[in-house]
Design a protein around this motif. Structure first.
Motif, PDB file in Angstrom:
ATOM      1  N   VAL A 282       0.985  -1.047  -0.091  1.00  0.00           N
ATOM      2  CA  VAL A 282       0.090   0.047  -0.142  1.00  0.00           C
ATOM      3  C   VAL A 282       0.892   1.181  -0.024  1.00  0.00           C
ATOM      4  O   VAL A 282       1.968   1.335   0.740  1.00  0.00           O
ATOM      5  N   ALA A 283       0.720   2.326  -0.625  1.00  0.00           N
ATOM      6  CA  ALA A 283       1.299   3.610  -0.984  1.00  0.00           C
ATOM      7  C   ALA A 283       0.283   4.636  -0.494  1.00  0.00           C
ATOM      8  O   ALA A 283      -0.809   4.561  -0.776  1.00  0.00           O
ATOM      9  N   ALA A 284       0.788   5.631   0.290  1.00  0.00           N
ATOM     10  CA  ALA A 284       0.021   6.730   0.680  1.00  0.00           C
ATOM     11  C   ALA A 284       0.597   7.924   0.170  1.00  0.00           C
ATOM     12  O   ALA A 284       1.925   8.159   0.276  1.00  0.00           O
ATOM     13  N   ARG A 285      -0.349   8.925  -0.279  1.00  0.00           N
ATOM     14  CA  ARG A 285       0.348  10.304  -0.569  1.00  0.00           C
ATOM     15  C   ARG A 285      -1.056  10.889  -1.072  1.00  0.00           C
ATOM     16  O   ARG A 285      -2.020  10.751  -1.467  1.00  0.00           O
ATOM     17  N   GLY A 286      -0.729  12.328  -0.709  1.00  0.00           N
ATOM     18  CA  GLY A 286      -1.767  13.388  -1.042  1.00  0.00           C
ATOM     19  C   GLY A 286      -3.220  13.162  -0.378  1.00  0.00           C
ATOM     20  O   GLY A 286      -4.464  13.319  -1.070  1.00  0.00           O
ATOM     21  N   GLY A 287      -3.505  12.355   0.725  1.00  0.00           N
ATOM     22  CA  GLY A 287      -4.710  11.957   1.191  1.00  0.00           C
ATOM     23  C   GLY A 287      -5.186  10.802   0.491  1.00  0.00           C
ATOM     24  O   GLY A 287      -6.820  10.708   0.552  1.00  0.00           O
ATOM     25  N   ARG A 288      -4.574  10.084  -0.293  1.00  0.00           N
ATOM     26  CA  ARG A 288      -4.787   8.887  -0.877  1.00  0.00           C
ATOM     27  C   ARG A 288      -4.189   7.871  -0.792  1.00  0.00           C
ATOM     28  O   ARG A 288      -3.031   7.975  -0.501  1.00  0.00           O
ATOM     29  N   LEU A 289      -4.827   6.572  -1.061  1.00  0.00           N
ATOM     30  CA  LEU A 289      -4.108   5.404  -0.895  1.00  0.00           C
ATOM     31  C   LEU A 289      -4.110   4.768  -2.074  1.00  0.00           C
ATOM     32  O   LEU A 289      -5.183   4.638  -2.822  1.00  0.00           O
ATOM     33  N   PHE A 290      -2.934   3.892  -2.436  1.00  0.00           N
ATOM     34  CA  PHE A 290      -2.962   3.224  -3.854  1.00  0.00           C
ATOM     35  C   PHE A 290      -2.476   1.783  -3.328  1.00  0.00           C
ATOM     36  O   PHE A 290      -1.548   1.545  -2.797  1.00  0.00           O
ATOM     37  N   LEU A 291      -3.088   0.882  -4.208  1.00  0.00           N
ATOM     38  CA  LEU A 291      -2.880  -0.451  -3.979  1.00  0.00           C
ATOM     39  C   LEU A 291      -2.797  -0.992  -5.450  1.00  0.00           C
ATOM     40  O   LEU A 291      -3.650  -0.659  -6.355  1.00  0.00           O
ATOM     41  N   ALA A 292      -2.332  -2.331  -5.559  1.00  0.00           N
ATOM     42  CA  ALA A 292      -2.148  -3.100  -6.892  1.00  0.00           C
ATOM     43  C   ALA A 292      -2.225  -4.425  -6.355  1.00  0.00           C
ATOM     44  O   ALA A 292      -1.725  -5.145  -5.483  1.00  0.00           O
ATOM     45  N   ALA A 293      -3.396  -5.213  -7.285  1.00  0.00           N
ATOM     46  CA  ALA A 293      -3.248  -6.773  -7.097  1.00  0.00           C
ATOM     47  C   ALA A 293      -3.631  -7.433  -8.287  1.00  0.00           C
ATOM     48  O   ALA A 293      -4.375  -6.662  -9.247  1.00  0.00           O
ATOM     49  N   PRO A 294      -3.514  -8.682  -8.435  1.00  0.00           N
ATOM     50  CA  PRO A 294      -3.486  -9.357 -10.058  1.00  0.00           C
ATOM     51  C   PRO A 294      -4.861  -9.203 -10.565  1.00  0.00           C
ATOM     52  O   PRO A 294      -5.030  -8.902 -11.744  1.00  0.00           O
ATOM     53  N   ARG A 295      -5.876  -9.400  -9.676  1.00  0.00           N
ATOM     54  CA  ARG A 295      -7.394  -9.561 -10.252  1.00  0.00           C
ATOM     55  C   ARG A 295      -8.020  -8.316 -10.501  1.00  0.00           C
ATOM     56  O   ARG A 295      -8.845  -7.951 -11.270  1.00  0.00           O
ATOM     57  N   VAL A 296      -7.763  -7.153  -9.498  1.00  0.00           N
ATOM     58  CA  VAL A 296      -8.566  -6.122  -9.718  1.00  0.00           C
ATOM     59  C   VAL A 296      -7.594  -4.858 -10.326  1.00  0.00           C
ATOM     60  O   VAL A 296      -8.104  -4.037 -10.594  1.00  0.00           O
ATOM     61  N   GLY A 297      -6.263  -4.874 -10.592  1.00  0.00           N
ATOM     62  CA  GLY A 297      -5.468  -3.967 -11.162  1.00  0.00           C
ATOM     63  C   GLY A 297      -5.024  -2.862 -10.158  1.00  0.00           C
ATOM     64  O   GLY A 297      -4.783  -3.191  -9.089  1.00  0.00           O
ATOM     65  N   LEU A 298      -4.923  -1.777 -10.498  1.00  0.00           N
ATOM     66  CA  LEU A 298      -4.450  -0.528  -9.730  1.00  0.00           C
ATOM     67  C   LEU A 298      -5.705   0.284  -9.202  1.00  0.00           C
ATOM     68  O   LEU A 298      -6.758   0.446  -9.846  1.00  0.00           O
ATOM     69  N   VAL A 299      -5.708   0.499  -7.762  1.00  0.00           N
ATOM     70  CA  VAL A 299      -6.866   1.044  -7.145  1.00  0.00           C
ATOM     71  C   VAL A 299      -6.424   2.141  -6.288  1.00  0.00           C
ATOM     72  O   VAL A 299      -5.502   2.096  -5.585  1.00  0.00           O
ATOM     73  N   ALA A 300      -7.261   3.319  -6.304  1.00  0.00           N
ATOM     74  CA  ALA A 300      -7.103   4.514  -5.339  1.00  0.00           C
ATOM     75  C   ALA A 300      -8.157   4.316  -4.413  1.00  0.00           C
ATOM     76  O   ALA A 300      -9.340   4.291  -4.842  1.00  0.00           O
ATOM     77  N   LEU A 301      -7.863   4.721  -3.081  1.00  0.00           N
ATOM     78  CA  LEU A 301      -8.768   4.777  -2.099  1.00  0.00           C
ATOM     79  C   LEU A 301      -8.612   5.978  -1.406  1.00  0.00           C
ATOM     80  O   LEU A 301      -7.397   6.671  -1.201  1.00  0.00           O
ATOM     81  N   ASP A 302      -9.704   6.699  -0.753  1.00  0.00           N
ATOM     82  CA  ASP A 302      -9.578   7.793  -0.056  1.00  0.00           C
ATOM     83  C   ASP A 302      -9.278   7.516   1.510  1.00  0.00           C
ATOM     84  O   ASP A 302      -9.009   5.870   1.778  1.00  0.00           O
ATOM     85  N   LEU A 303      -9.013   8.092   2.352  1.00  0.00           N
ATOM     86  CA  LEU A 303      -8.444   7.779   3.803  1.00  0.00           C
ATOM     87  C   LEU A 303      -9.526   7.144   4.671  1.00  0.00           C
ATOM     88  O   LEU A 303      -9.364   6.634   5.873  1.00  0.00           O
ATOM     89  N   SER A 304     -11.095   7.073   4.087  1.00  0.00           N
ATOM     90  CA  SER A 304     -11.895   6.334   4.667  1.00  0.00           C
ATOM     91  C   SER A 304     -12.096   4.892   4.239  1.00  0.00           C
ATOM     92  O   SER A 304     -12.979   4.230   4.728  1.00  0.00           O
ATOM     93  N   GLY A 305     -11.353   4.479   3.171  1.00  0.00           N
ATOM     94  CA  GLY A 305     -11.276   3.353   2.722  1.00  0.00           C
ATOM     95  C   GLY A 305     -12.523   3.159   1.498  1.00  0.00           C
ATOM     96  O   GLY A 305     -12.797   2.125   0.982  1.00  0.00           O
ATOM     97  N   ARG A 306     -12.829   4.462   0.933  1.00  0.00           N
ATOM     98  CA  ARG A 306     -13.684   4.436  -0.260  1.00  0.00           C
ATOM     99  C   ARG A 306     -13.045   4.351  -1.435  1.00  0.00           C
ATOM    100  O   ARG A 306     -12.122   5.327  -1.614  1.00  0.00           O
ATOM    101  N   GLN A 307     -13.358   3.681  -2.415  1.00  0.00           N
ATOM    102  CA  GLN A 307     -12.615   3.474  -3.772  1.00  0.00           C
ATOM    103  C   GLN A 307     -12.921   4.489  -4.505  1.00  0.00           C
ATOM    104  O   GLN A 307     -14.021   5.118  -4.631  1.00  0.00           O
ATOM    105  N   LEU A 308     -12.179   5.226  -5.057  1.00  0.00           N
ATOM    106  CA  LEU A 308     -12.060   6.625  -5.811  1.00  0.00           C
ATOM    107  C   LEU A 308     -12.154   6.130  -7.461  1.00  0.00           C
ATOM    108  O   LEU A 308     -12.765   6.666  -8.032  1.00  0.00           O
ATOM    109  N   TRP A 309     -11.111   5.076  -7.834  1.00  0.00           N
ATOM    110  CA  TRP A 309     -10.995   4.969  -9.160  1.00  0.00           C
ATOM    111  C   TRP A 309     -10.295   3.522  -9.049  1.00  0.00           C
ATOM    112  O   TRP A 309      -9.581   3.095  -8.247  1.00  0.00           O
TER     113      TRP A 309
END
Length: 383
Positions: A282-309
Motif C-alpha cells: 500500500v502506498a500513501a500520498r496526498g490524502g489517498r491510498l494506492f494498491l495493486a493486486a493481480p485480479r483487480v488492477g491498480l486501485v485508489a482509495l480515500d482515507l476512509s477506505g472508499r474506492q475512488l477509481w
C-alpha cells in the motif's frame, strides 16, 4: 500494433517513443525478442541503460526484484541476482561495485548523516557500505532472506526477514540490540514478508500468521498485536506482506487474502477494511491510498477506505505502486513499467524492455530508475 524489435534496436525504439497498447491491453512482447516502448504521452524519456545481469541462453522467465535508491548527489545504489551491489552515478558510470554472498532482492537505505548505504541480501546478511568508496563497514548475519530496506530510528536499524523475525541492530557498529519473532503458521504461506515502518517511537510490521505488531523502537517491547485473519474461516494466506504505512492518523496495511486494513496506531483497533485479494503493498500520498493486486488492477482509495477509481492491468503480478507528483508508477511481471494519473487512474505511458519488470521503480530528482527481469538497469528522465 507493433511487433517486437531486435535487441540491436533497443535504444532507438525507446528514444522514438513508439505507440503500443497500455498496461491494460492485450499486447504481449515475445520473450525471444524484447523491445522497449514508450507511449506518446511523454512522462518519461530514456537517458541511459546498463546491463547488470548476463542472462544465459536457457534462462526461462527470469526475475529481478531489487529496487534502487538515490542519494543527494544523484547516485543510484542497486543490487541484482548477479551478487553485486553497485553505485552508479547520474551519468550511468559505475563508481564502485561490491560482491555479496547471495543475490539481492531488496531496496537499499541511504543515510546521509553517515554517508552509508545499508542493504539486505539473500545470503541473510545486512551490509553497511561507505557510500563514496563501497568499502564494507560491517555486516550482520541472519538465518533468513531480507527483502525490504531497514528503517533507521534512535541510532538503530530495524529490519525483517522471511523468518518472521524483526531485528534491531546498532546502525554505527552492526551490533545486535533486540529481536522479536512469531511462529510461522502451519501449511503454505505466500512468499515474501513485510518491512518495518517507524513512527512516533514505534516500529510497525506484519507477519505470515496475519498479525500486525507495534514494538517500541528502543527496547522491542510489544505495545500491541492485532490479528487480521478474523474474516477468513479457512485461515489460509493470512500473510501481512504489505509494509504498514502511516496515512493521516491511521496505520494502513494489507493481508493477502483479506485486503486492506486501517488500524489505530495507538492500540491496533480496526477502523475500516477494504476487501481485495492479492494486495501485497500500500502506498500513501496526498490524502489517498494506492494498491495493486493481480485480479483487480491498480486501485485508489480515500482515507476512509472508499474506492475512488480502479484501473485494470495486464496479466501478471504488479509491484508496489510508487507515487510521485501527479503520477503513479507501477511495474509488473508481464507488463513492464506503467505510468498512470494519480488523480484519475488513466494510463499515460508504457515502458517495456521485454520479460517484464518485477522490481518496483525508484522515482526522485527527475529520474525513474528500474531493473528489468532481463537484467537491464534503465534510467529515464521524468518530464
Amino acid at each position: 500494433m507493433l511487433r517486437p524489435a531486435s535487441r540491436s534496436n533497443l535504444t532507438a525504439l525507446a528514444l522514438a517513443g513508439l505507440l503500443v497498447s497500455g498496461c491494460a491491453g492485450a499486447y504481449r512482447f515475445d520473450d525471444s525478442s524484447p523491445a522497449v516502448s514508450l507511449r506518446p504521452t511523454a512522462v518519461m524519456s530514456l537517458r541511459w541503460q546498463r546491463r547488470l545481469v548476463q542472462r544465459r541462453f536457457l534462462d526461462y522467465r527470469p526475475q529481478e526484484w531489487a529496487a534502487a535508491t538515490l542519494d543527494a548527489r544523484g547516485t543510484l545504489y542497486v543490487g541484482s541476482s548477479a551478487r553485486r551491489f553497485l553505485a552508479i552515478e547520474a551519468s550511468g558510470r559505475v563508481r564502485w561495485s561490491f560482491p555479496t554472498g547471495g543475490g539481492i532482492s531488496s531496496r537499499p537505505l541511504y543515510v546521509s548523516s553517515r554517508d552509508t548505504v545499508y542493504f539486505g541480501a539473500n545470503d541473510g546478511k545486512l551490509y553497511a557500505l561507505d557510500a563514496r568508496t563501497g568499502q564494507l563497514r560491517w555486516s550482520y548475519t541472519t538465518q533468513g532472506t531480507i527483502l525490504h530496506p531497514p528503517a533507521e530510528a534512535a541510532g538503530l536499524l530495524l529490519f525483517t526477514t522471511n523468518e518472521d523475525r524483526v531485528y534491531a541492530i546498532d546502525a554505527a557498529t552492526g551490533k545486535w540490540r533486540w529481536q522479536y519473532e512469531r511462529e510461522a503458521p502451519e501449511g503454505f504461506t505466500i512468499d515474501g514478508h513485510a518491512g518495518v515502518t517507524v513512527h512516533g517511537g514505534m516500529a510497525y510490521t506484519g507477519f505470515s500468521d496475519g498479525v500486525v505488531a507495534a514494538l517500541r523502537v528502543t527496547s522491542g517491547e510489544v505495545v500491541w498485536t492485532r490479528s487480521l485473519g478474523g474474516d477468513n474461516p479457512e485461515k489460509r494466506f493470512l500473510d501481512v506482506d504489505a509494509t504498514p504505512v502511516i496515512a493521516g492518523r491511521q496505520l494502513v496495511t494489507a493481508t493477502y487474502s483479506g485486503g486492506v486494513f486501517a488500524l489505530s496506531p495507538e492500540n491496533g483497533s480496526v477502523r475500516w477494511h477494504f476487501p481485495v485479494e492479492g494486495a501485497s503493498s500500500v502506498a500513501a500520498r496526498g490524502g489517498r491510498l494506492f494498491l495493486a493486486a493481480p485480479r483487480v488492477g491498480l486501485v485508489a482509495l480515500d482515507l476512509s477506505g472508499r474506492q475512488l477509481w480502479r484501473q485494470a492491468l495486464a496479466k501478471g503480478v504488479p509491484s508496489a505502486p510508487v507515487v510521485a507528483g501527479p503520477y503513479v508508477f507501477l511495474t509488473g511481471t508481464e507488463m513492464g513499467l506503467c505510468v498512470a494519473s494519480a488523480r484519475s487512474g488513466r494510463l499515460l505511458q508504457v515502458f517495456d524492455p521485454g520479460y517484464g519488470i518485477s522490481a518496483p521503480p525508484t522515482v526522485g530528482q527527475g529520474v525513474v530508475a528500474v531493473l528489468s527481469n532481463e537484467g537491464g538497469f534503465y534510467a529515464l528522465g521524468m518530464q
